[in-house]
Design an enzyme around this catalytic site. Sequence first.
Site, PDB file in Angstrom:
ATOM      1  N   GLY A  56      -8.628  -4.870  -0.244  1.00  0.00           N
ATOM      2  CA  GLY A  56      -8.748  -6.314  -0.054  1.00  0.00           C
ATOM      3  C   GLY A  56      -9.627  -6.670   1.127  1.00  0.00           C
ATOM      4  N   GLY A 104      -9.891 -11.179   3.781  1.00  0.00           N
ATOM      5  CA  GLY A 104     -10.821 -10.050   3.892  1.00  0.00           C
ATOM      6  C   GLY A 104     -11.145  -9.670   5.325  1.00  0.00           C
ATOM      7  N   ARG A 113      -5.554   7.025  -2.282  1.00  0.00           N
ATOM      8  CA  ARG A 113      -4.131   6.826  -1.990  1.00  0.00           C
ATOM      9  C   ARG A 113      -3.279   7.183  -3.205  1.00  0.00           C
ATOM     10  NH1 ARG A 113      -4.572   2.179   1.781  1.00  0.00           N
ATOM     11  NH2 ARG A 113      -6.754   2.194   2.376  1.00  0.00           N
ATOM     12  N   ASP A 149       0.832   2.576  -1.360  1.00  0.00           N
ATOM     13  CA  ASP A 149      -0.606   2.303  -1.246  1.00  0.00           C
ATOM     14  C   ASP A 149      -1.138   2.687   0.140  1.00  0.00           C
ATOM     15  OD1 ASP A 149       1.177  -0.081  -0.845  1.00  0.00           O
ATOM     16  OD2 ASP A 149      -0.618  -0.884   0.090  1.00  0.00           O
ATOM     17  N   ASN A 150      -0.257   3.068   1.041  1.00  0.00           N
ATOM     18  CA  ASN A 150      -0.701   3.525   2.364  1.00  0.00           C
ATOM     19  C   ASN A 150      -0.536   5.028   2.527  1.00  0.00           C
ATOM     20  OD1 ASN A 150      -1.362   0.925   3.109  1.00  0.00           O
ATOM     21  ND2 ASN A 150       0.602   0.515   4.090  1.00  0.00           N
ATOM     22  N   ASP A 179      -3.963   3.704   7.348  1.00  0.00           N
ATOM     23  CA  ASP A 179      -3.601   2.282   7.471  1.00  0.00           C
ATOM     24  C   ASP A 179      -2.625   2.029   8.619  1.00  0.00           C
ATOM     25  OD1 ASP A 179      -5.325   1.731   5.471  1.00  0.00           O
ATOM     26  OD2 ASP A 179      -3.876   0.755   4.150  1.00  0.00           O
TER      27      ASP A 179
HETATM   28  P1  AMP Z   1      -1.457  -3.397   4.101  1.00  0.00           P
HETATM   29  O1  AMP Z   1      -0.086  -3.989   4.170  1.00  0.00           O
HETATM   30  O2  AMP Z   1      -2.314  -3.681   5.277  1.00  0.00           O
HETATM   31  O3  AMP Z   1      -1.435  -1.956   3.745  1.00  0.00           O
HETATM   32  O4  AMP Z   1      -2.192  -4.164   2.887  1.00  0.00           O
HETATM   33  C1  AMP Z   1      -1.656  -4.282   1.592  1.00  0.00           C
HETATM   34  C2  AMP Z   1      -2.676  -4.909   0.686  1.00  0.00           C
HETATM   35  O5  AMP Z   1      -3.066  -6.177   1.196  1.00  0.00           O
HETATM   36  C3  AMP Z   1      -3.965  -4.131   0.515  1.00  0.00           C
HETATM   37  O6  AMP Z   1      -4.409  -4.342  -0.782  1.00  0.00           O
HETATM   38  C4  AMP Z   1      -4.886  -4.776   1.521  1.00  0.00           C
HETATM   39  O7  AMP Z   1      -6.232  -4.625   1.183  1.00  0.00           O
HETATM   40  C5  AMP Z   1      -4.456  -6.229   1.404  1.00  0.00           C
HETATM   41  N1  AMP Z   1      -4.731  -6.997   2.624  1.00  0.00           N
HETATM   42  C6  AMP Z   1      -4.110  -6.935   3.813  1.00  0.00           C
HETATM   43  N2  AMP Z   1      -4.638  -7.824   4.667  1.00  0.00           N
HETATM   44  C7  AMP Z   1      -5.631  -8.470   4.021  1.00  0.00           C
HETATM   45  C8  AMP Z   1      -6.551  -9.500   4.354  1.00  0.00           C
HETATM   46  N3  AMP Z   1      -6.554 -10.074   5.545  1.00  0.00           N
HETATM   47  N4  AMP Z   1      -7.432  -9.887   3.409  1.00  0.00           N
HETATM   48  C9  AMP Z   1      -7.437  -9.338   2.185  1.00  0.00           C
HETATM   49  N5  AMP Z   1      -6.593  -8.378   1.807  1.00  0.00           N
HETATM   50  C10 AMP Z   1      -5.700  -7.943   2.698  1.00  0.00           C
HETATM   51 MG    MG Z   2      -2.756  -0.682   3.277  1.00  0.00          MG
END
Ligand code: AMP
Ligand code: MG
Length: 495
Positions: free
Chosen positions: A91, A125, A182, A252-253, A262
């Site tokens: 993302g 993003g 992942r 996913d991490n 992550d």
């Molecule tokens: P995370 O909890 O950081 O591992 O993220 C989980 C999901 O949310 C993944 O698909 C990331 O790419 C997406 N994500 C987290 N923060 C953002 C953001 N600020 N903009 C877009 N996608 C995000």
């Molecule tokens: Mg992540």
Amino acid sequence: MNDPLKAPVFAPGMAALGAPFAVPVAPQAVQAPRWLAQNHALAQHAGAPAPWLHTPEALALLAGNTPATPAYATVYSGHQFGVWAGQLGDGRALLLGSTQGADGQVWEWQLKGAGLTPFSRMGDGRAVWRSSIREFLASEAMHGLGIATTRALALVGSDTPVRRERTEAAAVLTRLAPSFVRFGHFEHLGRDPQAMQTLLDWVLRQHFAPLAAVADPAERALAWFAAVLEATADLMAQWQAVGFCHGVMNTDNMSVLGLTLDYGPFQFMDAFDPAHNANHSDTGGRYVYQNQPQVAWWNLQCLAQALVALVPETEALTNALQRYPDAYAHAQAVAWARKLGLAHAAADALPVAQTWLTLLAKHRGDFTLSWRAISDALADCPDWADAAAHVRQALPSSLPTEEVAPWVVQLQQVAQRHGHAPRELGQRMQQVNPVFVLRNHMAQEAIEAAEAGDPSVLQALWQVLQTPTQPHPAHAAWAGPPPPWAHELVLSCSS
Ligand code: AMP
Ligand code: MG
């Protein structure tokens, strides 16, 4: 010969798979990009021309300000906090491609925070300075500790506003890893055996070459799963032995290479608490310190479930999954024996470590400080007869003598069984037990200084964390206990 001022020539890396695995996305520019950190050693190691990282072109590229850059976002799904979350994907991460170091190692390059992708869902993003500085430092700290991790090559700060609980500014982190694949990449393809086979065979060719030669597809998948399980068990034992809480162990991490991946609301623990929860958003305490090895097993189960698409005999996958307790026990024997200064992996290290951790938890002793104090005390102790007194003196009085002394005897018995004198044990412990870990308050100091226009604290902290078992007398304050305000720092998933 390559022009040393030119950008590295990128191979496609995972983007070679094309759609639906990876889709092209242009990075989105940030305002007023400037360097917060540049990892020249890693650039060189990864095969990038060293002088290039000094150029304005490098700054533009790694800020995401060169819109013509071919970049890609990949798709994955996952289980978050124990629940199927469906499609997630990169993302806010963009793959630039891969380079190859002189040692033959391939490195994929990602920009994290370079703007929207088709997988941004409700997100923007972007990533803020705060979380990007933490990820930069933590990646390099983990590497300094010898623990498998994604790496940090550069950090660019900007003035682009980003809305979180308050308005902050965007940063772009360039992170490198042999692969960012992942568990979630495979979970995403659970209903598409053909696509999964394509992904698996690509991963095997790139990262598990000997397994790529296994002719039978089901056997190939099984052999790979066994390798992922081993790497994951190893990583868990290493996290536990350094008091690291990841905070968001969603599938996913989880890296298929067993890399720490992550960095969000992670924490290197201060006072030891087996139930320590680093993530304010994890209200159920799913990812507390003591749960991590078990959660990894649960996550491996999710991966196994996805692999059913390639392995018709599910019993074989179930059996492979049952290897985890043994794999983890072995990984623990390696990790804790090292931590205790034993020359070889030894199952008898475990009860000694466990007794110590129980004692430490009961009295809320500092994880890093106490292990290092024991190391230093023994390194300075010629005779086992004096060991209890030496260790006692090195530890705070909150740890009672009547509990410390019998523990030292327990340690002595194991060490002597392995033929080690206290000095030898202590010296080996000093090479493993860090003086410095990236505590939350240290990252906070670096963040606040950088936000106020002074990146020197970040630089100094990074330098110390590269060789965390060395004393670094100029930075003795970071080798001490956390200040009282450290307990008030609260970290959530917001980044
Ligand atoms: P995370 O909890 O950081 O591992 O993220 C989980 C999901 O949310 C993944 O698909 C990331 O790419 C997406 N994500 C987290 N923060 C953002 C953001 N600020 N903009 C877009 N996608 C995000
Ligand atoms: Mg992540």
